[in-house]
Design an enzyme around this catalytic site. Sequence first.
Site, PDB file in Angstrom:
ATOM      1  N   SER A  72      34.397  38.252  35.824  1.00 23.45           N
ATOM      2  CA  SER A  72      34.189  37.244  36.853  1.00 23.45           C
ATOM      3  C   SER A  72      33.258  36.139  36.341  1.00 23.45           C
ATOM      4  CB  SER A  72      33.640  37.927  38.123  1.00 23.45           C
ATOM      5  OG  SER A  72      33.648  37.057  39.224  1.00 23.45           O
ATOM      6  N   ASP A 122      44.147  40.954  42.215  1.00 23.31           N
ATOM      7  CA  ASP A 122      42.964  40.088  42.320  1.00 23.31           C
ATOM      8  C   ASP A 122      43.418  38.719  42.815  1.00 23.31           C
ATOM      9  OD1 ASP A 122      40.697  38.549  42.011  1.00 23.31           O
ATOM     10  OD2 ASP A 122      40.348  39.089  39.914  1.00 23.31           O
ATOM     11  N   HIS A 152      39.730  41.949  43.000  1.00 19.28           N
ATOM     12  CA  HIS A 152      38.787  41.390  42.033  1.00 19.28           C
ATOM     13  C   HIS A 152      37.803  42.457  41.539  1.00 19.28           C
ATOM     14  CE1 HIS A 152      36.645  38.241  40.000  1.00 19.28           C
ATOM     15  NE2 HIS A 152      35.539  38.463  40.655  1.00 19.28           N
TER      16      HIS A 152
END
Lengths: 380, 380
Positions: A155, A320, A353
């Site tokens: 991320s 995600d 995610h």
Amino acid sequence: MSQSEQSVGIVTPEDAFFDTPLTLNSGAVLEHYTLRFETYGTLNAAKSNAILICHALSGHHHVAGRHHPDEKAPGWWDSMVGPGKPIDTNRFFVVGVNNLGGCHGSTGPSSVNPATGQPYGSAFPVVTVCDWVRAQARLADRLGIDTWAAVIGGSLGGMQALQWSIDFPSRVRHALVIASAPKLTAQNIAFNDVARQAILTDPQFHNGNFYQEGTIPRRGLRLARMLGHITYLSDDGMGEKFGRMLRSGEYKYGFDVEFEIESYLRYQGDKFSDRFDANTYLLMTKALDYFDPGQRFDGSLVKALQQATAKYFVASFTSDWRFSPERSREIVKAMLSAKKPVCYAEIDSTHGHDAFLMTDAPYVAAMRAYLNNVAKEVAA
Amino acid sequence: MSQSEQSVGIVTPEDAFFDTPLTLNSGAVLEHYTLRFETYGTLNAAKSNAILICHALSGHHHVAGRHHPDEKAPGWWDSMVGPGKPIDTNRFFVVGVNNLGGCHGSTGPSSVNPATGQPYGSAFPVVTVCDWVRAQARLADRLGIDTWAAVIGGSLGGMQALQWSIDFPSRVRHALVIASAPKLTAQNIAFNDVARQAILTDPQFHNGNFYQEGTIPRRGLRLARMLGHITYLSDDGMGEKFGRMLRSGEYKYGFDVEFEIESYLRYQGDKFSDRFDANTYLLMTKALDYFDPGQRFDGSLVKALQQATAKYFVASFTSDWRFSPERSREIVKAMLSAKKPVCYAEIDSTHGHDAFLMTDAPYVAAMRAYLNNVAKEVAA
């Protein structure tokens, strides 16, 4: 081998103090600052086996192991980092660091500003991924690490890994960019802004100087986290776990918790608002918004990557939707256009995610395989 | 023909007062209530050409035309309802109604509770889609309409159209269910709960009795709307319209508006918080959460639909991720399993959930074609 035997065990954070001023992207200058970090494993004589782990929005330096035997949960990536694990501390010297602006020991808005003797609060400058990378480079200098065997992150952490390879080409041999994006979309920014507005408009926020008021903008931070949490999970994953399950088995026709998903989200929000700093949350979301490594290369990520010399590993997760596989494919395409070597894994997962923190077998296997090759290079 | 010539022109809302108590799904009883409504076109002698338009979360009875010549914008579905338009007021008698719990003239939380002489506030009961349909049926009785030629709605409005066909099979000849869902997912409920928590935790909310306090929970309602708005637009549509465009052309490294999308969302939030009632917002989101027409039929929408006699038109939009085409397909599959006639249109659009309010040509054409056949039936 049991889980506990694979742990790095008890770890102790360290502080590195820097008194060389750091000029930030915004033009603001941090005269001096502290970075809190942890290390696992042993730096080899050639200093060629070091790996930097970059954290995401709510992460920190405590990546693996426990600070004391009774600590409830180990570091946030204990599943990936340890002896015999994909990021193998028997082979690598692993560094975790809390970023500038954080709230886990590195200098941030809740730190005391030496100029005033009060917490920085709103006086703490906005920091960017580039700023973090420059500060991390100084930590590398301090540790005697000229070149990282790998810089790894998921991320927002993946953005740092990518930026490292662009800003310090000679200091990164491999960059592992997981569940990330080349830059945020309007929708990404929109979610961040709602979260920020929740905090900024909380009457307890006091324009960022709530420390002196003895308050915490808990309501705002709680909402920000609840919202964030929705974007970390997948629609399907949430459906499998909670569906329309009722807390009490029947409709109550009121505004207390009715569905299990409400209970879960509110709990996550409450827990987070007790432990995380609201100003840090604001800064982390701004760092996400600003991230755009192609910007100073005529808006071209390909051009930005042309000067890089790292080899890349990029991974994304099918469910995600915060940073979808499409965003990782954009990164991969730019790398290919810039003629950079890249391995890309698109992992089938229902974890959304958050999958980058999970242990879906194909993901762990892909990480293990890639890092095994990195380790062989180091040993060669 | 110009746009203005296709308008229903100046319209005047009417109020219908009901003093027969209405028992709600929750068990609460509304002793008496008012429904505000508008009508366009002329009811034919056979009373067979009436169409009911059901509104979504923030909608109301003012569907088409203007209340006075200077009114800034016409009714919320003026693009679809008017002379020569798909819902053709030259052929149909069209009724728009504000639902119970609303804030546009029908009895709701901001109405004066005759029992206390004060606004209902938190004393206003939770209402469901079934409750609305029962109240709307009484309005139909009042207007002398035994059977609707069609009940039509988008989103939460589509849920009412579907529920009508199940609860009053003999009174609905066609149900048009647009951009809707058979019931909410955990993610849908989660978004609603964050919006509710924003309102419920706003210090100005005063447990729903803010009217007496002379306050408005503006911050909470603003956040709820900002968040809602993200889910009404598509990622791609937002990207095309705003992208990463900066308000001032360069990064300002602060927390004021930086990106155009922030400016847009905050403006939408501000505007909404000035005009909409916070308690109504809460009630509308709960009605969404509770909607589950299959529930009292052993959880089977197919069984629920078996008693229906309506013909169906279902439409969805490719970029709608709030109620995605997949959700509409679930509805269609249930209709087919229940052996009901259904036309399904999956419309290519970048407008996201909001597409049901827009004028994408294939959507307008599909509506026009379907309703043209409904009009022919009426005339036959």
